[in-house]
Design a protein around this motif. Sequence first.
Motif, PDB file in Angstrom:
ATOM      1  N   MET A  68       0.840  -1.202   0.000  1.00 43.96           N
ATOM      2  CA  MET A  68       0.000   0.000   0.000  1.00 43.96           C
ATOM      3  C   MET A  68       0.871   1.247   0.000  1.00 43.96           C
ATOM      4  SD  MET A  68      -2.739  -0.968   2.989  1.00 43.96           S
ATOM      5  CE  MET A  68      -3.610  -2.539   3.033  1.00 43.96           C
ATOM      6  N   LEU A  69       1.886   1.254   0.874  1.00 41.86           N
ATOM      7  CA  LEU A  69       2.788   2.406   0.950  1.00 41.86           C
ATOM      8  C   LEU A  69       3.531   2.591  -0.368  1.00 41.86           C
ATOM      9  CD1 LEU A  69       4.116   4.646   2.619  1.00 41.86           C
ATOM     10  CD2 LEU A  69       5.774   2.946   3.420  1.00 41.86           C
ATOM     11  N   HIS A  70       3.965   1.511  -0.970  1.00 43.54           N
ATOM     12  CA  HIS A  70       4.654   1.579  -2.259  1.00 43.54           C
ATOM     13  C   HIS A  70       3.761   2.255  -3.298  1.00 43.54           C
ATOM     14  CE1 HIS A  70       5.945  -0.006  -6.205  1.00 43.54           C
ATOM     15  NE2 HIS A  70       7.158   0.058  -5.690  1.00 43.54           N
ATOM     16  N   ASP A  71       2.499   1.847  -3.368  1.00 48.79           N
ATOM     17  CA  ASP A  71       1.570   2.446  -4.327  1.00 48.79           C
ATOM     18  C   ASP A  71       1.347   3.920  -4.021  1.00 48.79           C
ATOM     19  OD1 ASP A  71       1.352   0.047  -5.601  1.00 48.79           O
ATOM     20  OD2 ASP A  71      -0.700  -0.377  -4.960  1.00 48.79           O
ATOM     21  N   ALA A  72       1.191   4.249  -2.733  1.00 47.31           N
ATOM     22  CA  ALA A  72       0.914   5.637  -2.353  1.00 47.31           C
ATOM     23  C   ALA A  72       2.076   6.552  -2.705  1.00 47.31           C
ATOM     24  CB  ALA A  72       0.609   5.711  -0.857  1.00 47.31           C
ATOM     25  N   ILE A  73       3.284   6.090  -2.478  1.00 48.11           N
ATOM     26  CA  ILE A  73       4.462   6.906  -2.800  1.00 48.11           C
ATOM     27  C   ILE A  73       4.505   7.212  -4.295  1.00 48.11           C
ATOM     28  CG2 ILE A  73       6.981   6.825  -2.953  1.00 48.11           C
ATOM     29  CD1 ILE A  73       6.942   5.271  -0.293  1.00 48.11           C
ATOM     30  N   ARG A  74       4.145   6.247  -5.106  1.00 47.78           N
ATOM     31  CA  ARG A  74       4.225   6.410  -6.555  1.00 47.78           C
ATOM     32  C   ARG A  74       3.046   7.180  -7.148  1.00 47.78           C
ATOM     33  NH1 ARG A  74       7.604   3.013  -9.587  1.00 47.78           N
ATOM     34  NH2 ARG A  74       9.036   1.785  -8.326  1.00 47.78           N
ATOM     35  N   ARG A  75       1.900   7.143  -6.483  1.00 50.33           N
ATOM     36  CA  ARG A  75       0.684   7.659  -7.109  1.00 50.33           C
ATOM     37  C   ARG A  75       0.170   8.975  -6.535  1.00 50.33           C
ATOM     38  NH1 ARG A  75      -3.570   2.846  -7.119  1.00 50.33           N
ATOM     39  NH2 ARG A  75      -4.808   4.556  -8.025  1.00 50.33           N
ATOM     40  N   THR A  76       0.821   9.520  -5.505  1.00 49.93           N
ATOM     41  CA  THR A  76       0.307  10.727  -4.870  1.00 49.93           C
ATOM     42  C   THR A  76       1.356  11.834  -4.869  1.00 49.93           C
ATOM     43  OG1 THR A  76       1.072  10.192  -2.630  1.00 49.93           O
ATOM     44  CG2 THR A  76      -1.044   9.242  -3.334  1.00 49.93           C
ATOM     45  N   ARG A  77       0.942  13.000  -4.396  1.00 48.14           N
ATOM     46  CA  ARG A  77       1.869  14.116  -4.265  1.00 48.14           C
ATOM     47  C   ARG A  77       2.847  13.901  -3.121  1.00 48.14           C
ATOM     48  NH1 ARG A  77      -0.731  19.907  -4.924  1.00 48.14           N
ATOM     49  NH2 ARG A  77      -0.655  19.134  -7.066  1.00 48.14           N
ATOM     50  N   GLY A  78       2.446  13.135  -2.125  1.00 44.39           N
ATOM     51  CA  GLY A  78       3.344  12.883  -1.003  1.00 44.39           C
ATOM     52  C   GLY A  78       2.643  12.129   0.103  1.00 44.39           C
ATOM     53  N   VAL A  79       3.446  11.483   0.945  1.00 44.28           N
ATOM     54  CA  VAL A  79       2.940  10.728   2.086  1.00 44.28           C
ATOM     55  C   VAL A  79       3.659  11.217   3.339  1.00 44.28           C
ATOM     56  CG1 VAL A  79       2.642   8.449   3.128  1.00 44.28           C
ATOM     57  CG2 VAL A  79       2.489   8.707   0.637  1.00 44.28           C
ATOM     58  N   ARG A  80       2.901  11.442   4.408  1.00 44.41           N
ATOM     59  CA  ARG A  80       3.452  11.909   5.668  1.00 44.41           C
ATOM     60  C   ARG A  80       3.163  10.890   6.761  1.00 44.41           C
ATOM     61  NH1 ARG A  80       5.247  14.460   2.235  1.00 44.41           N
ATOM     62  NH2 ARG A  80       5.154  16.708   1.879  1.00 44.41           N
ATOM     63  N   ARG A  81       4.107  10.745   7.689  1.00 48.37           N
ATOM     64  CA  ARG A  81       3.917   9.872   8.845  1.00 48.37           C
ATOM     65  C   ARG A  81       4.356  10.646  10.078  1.00 48.37           C
ATOM     66  NH1 ARG A  81       5.919   6.993  13.593  1.00 48.37           N
ATOM     67  NH2 ARG A  81       5.008   4.899  13.557  1.00 48.37           N
ATOM     68  N   MET A  82       3.377  11.170  10.844  1.00 53.14           N
ATOM     69  CA  MET A  82       3.675  12.049  11.965  1.00 53.14           C
ATOM     70  C   MET A  82       3.590  11.359  13.323  1.00 53.14           C
ATOM     71  SD  MET A  82       4.427  14.988  10.577  1.00 53.14           S
ATOM     72  CE  MET A  82       4.144  16.306  11.754  1.00 53.14           C
ATOM     73  N   GLY A  83       2.920  10.213  13.414  1.00 55.26           N
ATOM     74  CA  GLY A  83       2.969   9.442  14.643  1.00 55.26           C
ATOM     75  C   GLY A  83       1.888   9.709  15.659  1.00 55.26           C
ATOM     76  N   ALA A  84       0.754  10.272  15.228  1.00 58.12           N
ATOM     77  CA  ALA A  84      -0.376  10.485  16.141  1.00 58.12           C
ATOM     78  C   ALA A  84      -1.660  10.351  15.322  1.00 58.12           C
ATOM     79  CB  ALA A  84      -0.301  11.842  16.823  1.00 58.12           C
ATOM     80  N   ALA A  85      -2.306   9.203  15.428  1.00 60.18           N
ATOM     81  CA  ALA A  85      -3.460   8.902  14.575  1.00 60.18           C
ATOM     82  C   ALA A  85      -4.598   9.896  14.768  1.00 60.18           C
ATOM     83  CB  ALA A  85      -3.950   7.483  14.848  1.00 60.18           C
TER      84      ALA A  85
END
Length: 297
Positions: A197-214
Motif C-alpha cells: 500500500m505504501l509503495h503504491d501511495a508513494i508512486r501515485r500521490t503528491r506525497g505521504v506523511r507519517r507524523m505518529g499520532a493517529a
Amino acid sequence: MQTSAQRSPASATLDLGAAVDAAVTAAHAGAAILQSYAHHRADLVIDRKARNDLVSQADRESEAAVISVLRERTPQFGIVAEETGGAAQGPATWYIDPLDGTTNYLHGIPHYAVSIALVAHAGTRVVAGADLQEDTPVIGVVYDPSNEELFTAVHGIGSWLNGHRISCSRTSTLDDAVLATGFPFRDFSFAHQYMPMLHDAIRRTRGVRRMGAAALDLAWTACGRYDGYWEMGLAPWDVAAGTLLVREAGGVCTDMMQQQSWPSGGRVVAGNRHIHGALFDMVSPHLDAPAPDSSQA
C-alpha cells in the motif's frame, strides 16, 4: 468489548451539548497534566508494555484526570480508556486516549494530543427521530496542547477547530493528494499487506506523511491539511474521535475491511469523498481475504 446484547438498555435522547462540554473540559484537564511534564520529560517514569509500546507517568495521570471529569459529569456512560481499560455499557461509551503520540511526547516532538470520543450504542436516540441502528461516534474532541488547537465534532452538527467550522479538502485525485499514514511499529503481522500500500501511495500521490499520532492525522484530514489517511493496527480509542471529525467535516471515514460501522478494529481509511474512494481502491487489493466464518460451516 461487550456485545450490544450485553449492554444496558438505551435511555432517553442523549444531550450532546452537555456531552461535548464535558469532553472539552476533560481534554483540557488531561492536557494540563501532559504540559506540566513537558519540560522535564527525562524525569518521567516510563514502562514498556510491549516492543515499541510505552506508557509513562504522564499517560496515566492524564487519563486519571480525564476520567475524573467524565465520571463526575456523565456517570451514565461507560468508559473504555487506553491505560485502565473498561467496558462499553449504558446508552453510550467514552473512548479515551490520554496521550496519542506517546513516542513523540517522550522524545520532545510537539505532535501529540488528548483524544476523547463518545460512541452511542445501537438503539440510542441522539436527536429527535429514529434510534441509531448501529454503534456511532457522536462526540469527538482532539486537543493538541502544543499548538493550542482544539478540534471538536458533534453528530449531525459539524466539526470545528478552535470554534471555526472546518471541512475536508476539495482535492479530487490521488495525483494531487497529500496522504497521511502510520507505519507498523508494534504489531508487524500485517506488514506484508501494508508495505505494498505504501509503495503504491508513494508512486501515485503528491506525497505521504507519517507524523505518529493517529488522532491528529484524522483531525488534520478533517480540516483539509491532509487529503486522505489510512492506517492499520490501531485501537478504537485512537480513531473514535477522529472518525467523527472527518465525517462531520464532509468526509468519509470507514473500516478498511467494511465490517464495522466505525473503524473500531483499528483499520481505517479516511478522506474527502473523492479521495476516500480512490484510497480505498488503492489499498483494498493488498488486504488479506477475511477468514471464513466457522459458524457457517
